[in-house]
Motif scaffolding. Structure first.
Motif, PDB file in Angstrom:
ATOM      1  N   ASN A   7       0.830  -1.203   0.000  1.00 19.29           N
ATOM      2  CA  ASN A   7       0.000   0.000   0.000  1.00 19.29           C
ATOM      3  C   ASN A   7       0.868   1.258   0.000  1.00 19.29           C
ATOM      4  N   HIS A   8       2.133   1.097  -0.299  1.00 16.27           N
ATOM      5  CA  HIS A   8       3.106   2.197  -0.362  1.00 16.27           C
ATOM      6  C   HIS A   8       3.321   2.863   0.994  1.00 16.27           C
ATOM      7  N   HIS A   9       2.972   2.165   2.060  1.00 15.97           N
ATOM      8  CA  HIS A   9       3.190   2.741   3.384  1.00 15.97           C
ATOM      9  C   HIS A   9       4.638   2.582   3.812  1.00 15.97           C
ATOM     10  N   THR A  10       5.251   1.440   3.507  1.00 15.32           N
ATOM     11  CA  THR A  10       6.657   1.223   3.848  1.00 15.32           C
ATOM     12  C   THR A  10       7.418   0.820   2.596  1.00 15.32           C
ATOM     13  N   ILE A  11       8.326   1.687   2.173  1.00 11.94           N
ATOM     14  CA  ILE A  11       9.204   1.417   1.050  1.00 11.94           C
ATOM     15  C   ILE A  11      10.598   1.173   1.620  1.00 11.94           C
ATOM     16  N   ILE A  12      11.225   0.057   1.233  1.00 14.30           N
ATOM     17  CA  ILE A  12      12.580  -0.257   1.677  1.00 14.30           C
ATOM     18  C   ILE A  12      13.515  -0.099   0.486  1.00 14.30           C
ATOM     19  N   ALA A  13      14.587   0.667   0.689  1.00 19.10           N
ATOM     20  CA  ALA A  13      15.586   0.870  -0.363  1.00 19.10           C
ATOM     21  C   ALA A  13      16.921   0.322   0.117  1.00 19.10           C
ATOM     22  N   GLY A  14      17.581  -0.455  -0.746  1.00 20.33           N
ATOM     23  CA  GLY A  14      18.938  -0.930  -0.496  1.00 20.33           C
ATOM     24  C   GLY A  14      19.879  -0.119  -1.368  1.00 20.33           C
ATOM     25  N   LEU A  15      20.892   0.494  -0.777  1.00 17.40           N
ATOM     26  CA  LEU A  15      21.743   1.423  -1.502  1.00 17.40           C
ATOM     27  C   LEU A  15      23.124   0.859  -1.807  1.00 17.40           C
ATOM     28  N   VAL A  16      23.836   1.526  -2.704  1.00 17.22           N
ATOM     29  CA  VAL A  16      25.164   1.079  -3.116  1.00 17.22           C
ATOM     30  C   VAL A  16      26.187   1.191  -1.992  1.00 17.22           C
ATOM     31  N   THR A  19      23.678   0.630   2.890  1.00 17.01           N
ATOM     32  CA  THR A  19      22.656   1.013   3.858  1.00 17.01           C
ATOM     33  C   THR A  19      21.272   0.594   3.375  1.00 17.01           C
ATOM     34  N   LEU A  20      20.418   0.317   4.344  1.00 10.63           N
ATOM     35  CA  LEU A  20      18.992   0.127   4.108  1.00 10.63           C
ATOM     36  C   LEU A  20      18.295   1.372   4.635  1.00 10.63           C
ATOM     37  N   ARG A  21      17.282   1.810   3.904  1.00 10.56           N
ATOM     38  CA  ARG A  21      16.505   2.969   4.342  1.00 10.56           C
ATOM     39  C   ARG A  21      15.032   2.656   4.184  1.00 10.56           C
ATOM     40  N   ALA A  22      14.240   3.091   5.160  1.00  7.18           N
ATOM     41  CA  ALA A  22      12.797   2.862   5.154  1.00  7.18           C
ATOM     42  C   ALA A  22      12.081   4.204   5.046  1.00  7.18           C
ATOM     43  N   PHE A  23      11.102   4.246   4.152  1.00  5.08           N
ATOM     44  CA  PHE A  23      10.335   5.459   3.901  1.00  5.08           C
ATOM     45  C   PHE A  23       8.853   5.177   4.066  1.00  5.08           C
ATOM     46  N   THR A  24       8.120   6.175   4.534  1.00  2.00           N
ATOM     47  CA  THR A  24       6.670   6.152   4.480  1.00  2.00           C
ATOM     48  C   THR A  24       6.317   7.021   3.292  1.00  2.00           C
ATOM     49  N   ALA A  41      16.883   6.330 -12.640  1.00  2.00           N
ATOM     50  CA  ALA A  41      18.224   5.753 -12.632  1.00  2.00           C
ATOM     51  C   ALA A  41      19.023   6.168 -11.405  1.00  2.00           C
ATOM     52  N   THR A  42      18.700   7.302 -10.844  1.00  2.95           N
ATOM     53  CA  THR A  42      19.472   7.798  -9.705  1.00  2.95           C
ATOM     54  C   THR A  42      18.785   7.558  -8.376  1.00  2.95           C
ATOM     55  N   GLY A  43      17.496   7.217  -8.422  1.00  8.11           N
ATOM     56  CA  GLY A  43      16.758   7.032  -7.178  1.00  8.11           C
ATOM     57  C   GLY A  43      16.363   8.341  -6.540  1.00  8.11           C
ATOM     58  N   SER A  44      16.532   9.434  -7.250  1.00 11.47           N
ATOM     59  CA  SER A  44      16.213  10.753  -6.725  1.00 11.47           C
ATOM     60  C   SER A  44      14.857  11.203  -7.242  1.00 11.47           C
ATOM     61  N   CYS A  45      14.342  12.233  -6.641  1.00 14.39           N
ATOM     62  CA  CYS A  45      13.077  12.805  -7.087  1.00 14.39           C
ATOM     63  C   CYS A  45      13.357  14.147  -7.752  1.00 14.39           C
ATOM     64  N   SER A  46      12.500  14.529  -8.654  1.00  9.17           N
ATOM     65  CA  SER A  46      12.623  15.831  -9.285  1.00  9.17           C
ATOM     66  C   SER A  46      11.474  16.702  -8.816  1.00  9.17           C
TER      67      SER A  46
END
Length: 177
Positions: A7-16, A19-24, A41-46
């Protein structure tokens, strides 16, 4: 990245950087989908602009939790089916880790971990690095993590979703075990 809760409440990102990061993320999902494709490609937002006179800007979300999970790049994160808020991270360090996280506790809890074995003294970390992985599930067996390495080996790791323990990686030789 994985959507841990569908439900897009918890997004887990694994980075180069390991690190692991958790987002709401649910509140900004529609804005995030409007960003330019080059940011994928960068995992960033515009910035996302709507028609004048209203300008809407999407800023990068800040993680509610972060942890140094691996020594080097995280190659994948996998949600564990039927295990609320649990997932597996795998990395270039030849290790795999079983985690639990919920937005309410705002921290990663390491449930279990393991590393691929060194079969001969010539087996280097480079050869044992986990290049690809997938979780296989069936109704009659617990989830299984299948990993492939730079050195061409494939391993099968059973995942226990109920106990804290270290996993043992078994080399897969193509035969049913």
């Amino acid at each position: 990245c994985i959507d841990l809760t569908d439900n897009h409440h918890t997004i887990i990102a694994g980075l180069v950087d390991g690190t692991l990061r958790a987002f709401t993320f649910a509140p900004n999902l529609q804005l995030w989908k409007q960003r330019e494709p080059r940011y994928d490609a960068t995992g960033s937002c515009s910035s996302v602009s709507s028609a004048p006179p209203h300008d809407t800007h999407l800023i990068d979300e800040r993680p509610y939790a972060a942890i140094q999970a691996h020594d080097g790049r995280i190659t994948a994160v996998h949600a564990i089916p039927h295990a609320q808020d649990q997932f597996i991270s795998v990395g270039y360090d030849a290790c795999f880790r079983h985690w639990k996280i919920t937005p309410s506790n705002k921290r990663f809890l390491l449930l279990s971990q393991g590393c691929l074995p060194q079969h001969t003294p010539a087996d280097t970390t480079e050869q044992r690095r986990i290049r690809s992985s997938v979780i296989i599930t069936t109704e009659s067996a617990p989830p299984t993590l299948i990993v492939g390495t730079n050195g061409g080996r494939i391993y099968r790791i059973p995942i226990s979703i109920s106990h804290h323990h270290n996993h043992t990686a078994t080399a897969y030789d193509g035969e049913q075990q």
